[in-house]
Scaffold this motif. Structure first.
Motif, mmCIF file in Angstrom:
data_model
loop_
_atom_site.group_PDB
_atom_site.id
_atom_site.type_symbol
_atom_site.label_atom_id
_atom_site.label_comp_id
_atom_site.label_asym_id
_atom_site.label_seq_id
_atom_site.Cartn_x
_atom_site.Cartn_y
_atom_site.Cartn_z
ATOM 1 N N ARG A 1 -51.656 -82.491 -4.803
ATOM 2 C CA ARG A 1 -53.050 -82.532 -5.245
ATOM 3 C C ARG A 1 -54.019 -82.404 -4.075
ATOM 4 O O ARG A 1 -55.137 -81.939 -4.219
ATOM 5 N N CYS B 1 -44.678 -80.010 -12.903
ATOM 6 C CA CYS B 1 -45.999 -79.985 -12.251
ATOM 7 C C CYS B 1 -47.022 -80.661 -13.159
ATOM 8 O O CYS B 1 -47.777 -81.541 -12.711
ATOM 9 N N PHE B 2 -47.040 -80.270 -14.413
ATOM 10 C CA PHE B 2 -48.023 -80.858 -15.335
ATOM 11 C C PHE B 2 -47.732 -82.330 -15.585
ATOM 12 O O PHE B 2 -48.650 -83.150 -15.704
ATOM 13 N N GLU B 3 -46.435 -82.662 -15.644
ATOM 14 C CA GLU B 3 -46.036 -84.050 -15.884
ATOM 15 C C GLU B 3 -46.528 -84.980 -14.769
ATOM 16 O O GLU B 3 -46.752 -86.174 -14.994
ATOM 17 N N THR B 4 -46.683 -84.444 -13.565
ATOM 18 C CA THR B 4 -47.101 -85.269 -12.416
ATOM 19 C C THR B 4 -48.535 -84.936 -11.987
ATOM 20 O O THR B 4 -48.935 -85.294 -10.864
ATOM 21 N N ASP B 5 -49.279 -84.264 -12.845
ATOM 22 C CA ASP B 5 -50.642 -83.816 -12.480
ATOM 23 C C ASP B 5 -50.659 -83.077 -11.143
ATOM 24 O O ASP B 5 -51.571 -83.238 -10.348
ATOM 25 N N PHE B 6 -49.610 -82.323 -10.902
ATOM 26 C CA PHE B 6 -49.496 -81.459 -9.722
ATOM 27 C C PHE B 6 -49.354 -82.227 -8.407
ATOM 28 O O PHE B 6 -49.561 -81.662 -7.338
ATOM 29 N N ASN C 1 -52.764 -73.707 -7.790
ATOM 30 C CA ASN C 1 -52.768 -74.103 -9.207
ATOM 31 C C ASN C 1 -51.953 -73.136 -10.035
ATOM 32 O O ASN C 1 -51.791 -71.985 -9.676
ATOM 33 N N TRP D 1 -44.628 -95.584 -10.146
ATOM 34 C CA TRP D 1 -44.491 -94.365 -10.946
ATOM 35 C C TRP D 1 -43.033 -94.169 -11.364
ATOM 36 O O TRP D 1 -42.738 -93.897 -12.524
ATOM 37 N N ASN E 1 -45.676 -80.085 -6.909
ATOM 38 C CA ASN E 1 -46.340 -78.794 -7.102
ATOM 39 C C ASN E 1 -45.499 -77.656 -6.542
ATOM 40 O O ASN E 1 -45.438 -77.449 -5.333
ATOM 41 N N GLU F 1 -52.362 -71.471 -13.451
ATOM 42 C CA GLU F 1 -53.229 -71.282 -14.620
ATOM 43 C C GLU F 1 -52.725 -70.148 -15.486
ATOM 44 O O GLU F 1 -53.217 -69.943 -16.587
#
Ligand code: AMP
Ligand code: MG
Length: 302
Positions: free
Chosen positions: A220, A68-73, A109, A256, A76, A111
């Motif tokens: 996103r 998730c973080f690797e793809t900026d969510f 998200n 990508w 997701n 968090e």
């Protein structure tokens, strides 16, 4: 899995191996299903209590959160509140109002800290739809190996995972599904790998507004992906990586994927089929890939 499964193992240990591998797949499903009330993920998603997580689940969650973080969510794992609202979990499809989507998105998200994996905040939910089959396939292949099987072909809802080569020592020939239906457009000779495809054609609905909405979302935005890609196929050592990458590259596109391929030692291969009847594939497939139809354009990524 809520899905078609076929397992063909060869050799003296085939029967024993098949039985153990099928049990392993059912065991994983009991951990990760979002719809089975007895599964661990269902309990996480539907209770505010702490839930005891099995080792495999901790691994898959950690892996998914990293992706998730690797793809900026864009990828997701926590998008379930949104996909559920669209009806993709039940088949009662609707196009939600834009405001509803923006209200649901904050629930998608991650968090929480990784030390809090066993307790999701209220309203949040996990969906392993994009990686679960690949992970289960990897676990099944491990079990086959432990049982002495050296040659097998596992088809888990269209995800193909190969153990070794065919009993006669030659490669398996794997046909890619035609996203438009009809003849197999591409065949690839392969052994000991996973062949995993994502495509909008697999599940979608047409709404009253005349538009079609597919089951793969941009994490996103909370909207189904709009793309000129019909399908992305990843050929990788592990099913889990292939399953993640097939979905992520369907969302994020060729550039990508090419960057990811280059920054990961070109350790996998890929095939992309497009709406305009063109095809892109990575150079590692040269000599293995057989184009069985006319394409408007063929691009090999070197
Ligand atoms: P796949 O067939 O492996 O590409 O996975 C598609 C499934 O992943 C969907 O049916 C959803 O359950 C889930 N999904 C949809 N959009 C996303 C996303 N952006 N990130 C992660 N999972 C998703
Ligand atoms: Mg996937």
């Amino acid at each position: 899995m809520n899905t078609f499964m076929s397992l063909r193992s060869y050799g003296a240990n085939a029967e024993k191996g098949n039985k153990a591998a099928e049990e392993e797949i059912l065991r994983i499903e009991k951990l990760i299903s979002a719809t089975d009330p007895d599964s661990t993920v269902y309990k996480i998603n539907n209770s505010d209590n702490e839930v005891t997580l099995q080792e495999d689940l901790v691994f898959l969650l950690n892996y998914s959160i990293d992706r998730c973080f690797e793809t900026d969510f864009a990828f997701n794992t926590f998008l379930y509140p949104v996909t559920k609202r669209w009806g993709f979990t039940t088949g009662n499809y609707t196009v939600p109002a834009a405001q509803e989507i923006s209200e649901l998105l904050p629930l998608c998200n991650w968090e929480e800290g990784k030390d809090q994996l066993n307790k999701l905040s209220s309203g949040k939910a996990i969906d392993f739809g994009a990686v679960g089959k690949g992970f289960a396939g990897d676990k099944a292949i491990e079990v086959l190996k432990q049982n002495g099987v050296t040659s097998a072909l596992l088809d888990l809802g269209g995800n193909i995972q190969l153990l070794g080569s065919k009993p006669d020592g030659t490669d398996f020939k794997i046909g890619l599904k035609n996203p438009r239906g009809g003849e197999v457009p591409v065949a690839i000779s392969l052994s000991d790998c996973a062949v995993i495809t994502s495509g909008g054609y697999e599940r979608y609905f047409t709404a009253d507004d005349g538009n079609s909405y597919i089951h793969i979302f941009d994490g996103r935005t909370g909207y189904p992906v709009k793309t000129n890609i019909l399908s992305t196929t990843i050929i990788s050592k592990k099913g889990l990586e292939g399953d993640f990458l097939s979905t992520a590259s369907f969302i994020l596109g060729k550039e990508w994927l090419t960057d990811y391929w280059n920054s990961h030692n070109r350790s996998f291969d890929f095939v992309i089929l497009y709406e305009d009847n063109s095809i892109t594939y990575s150079q590692g497939l040269t000599g293995r890939i057989n184009l069985l139809q006319e394409f408007s354009w063929t691009e090999v990524i070197n």
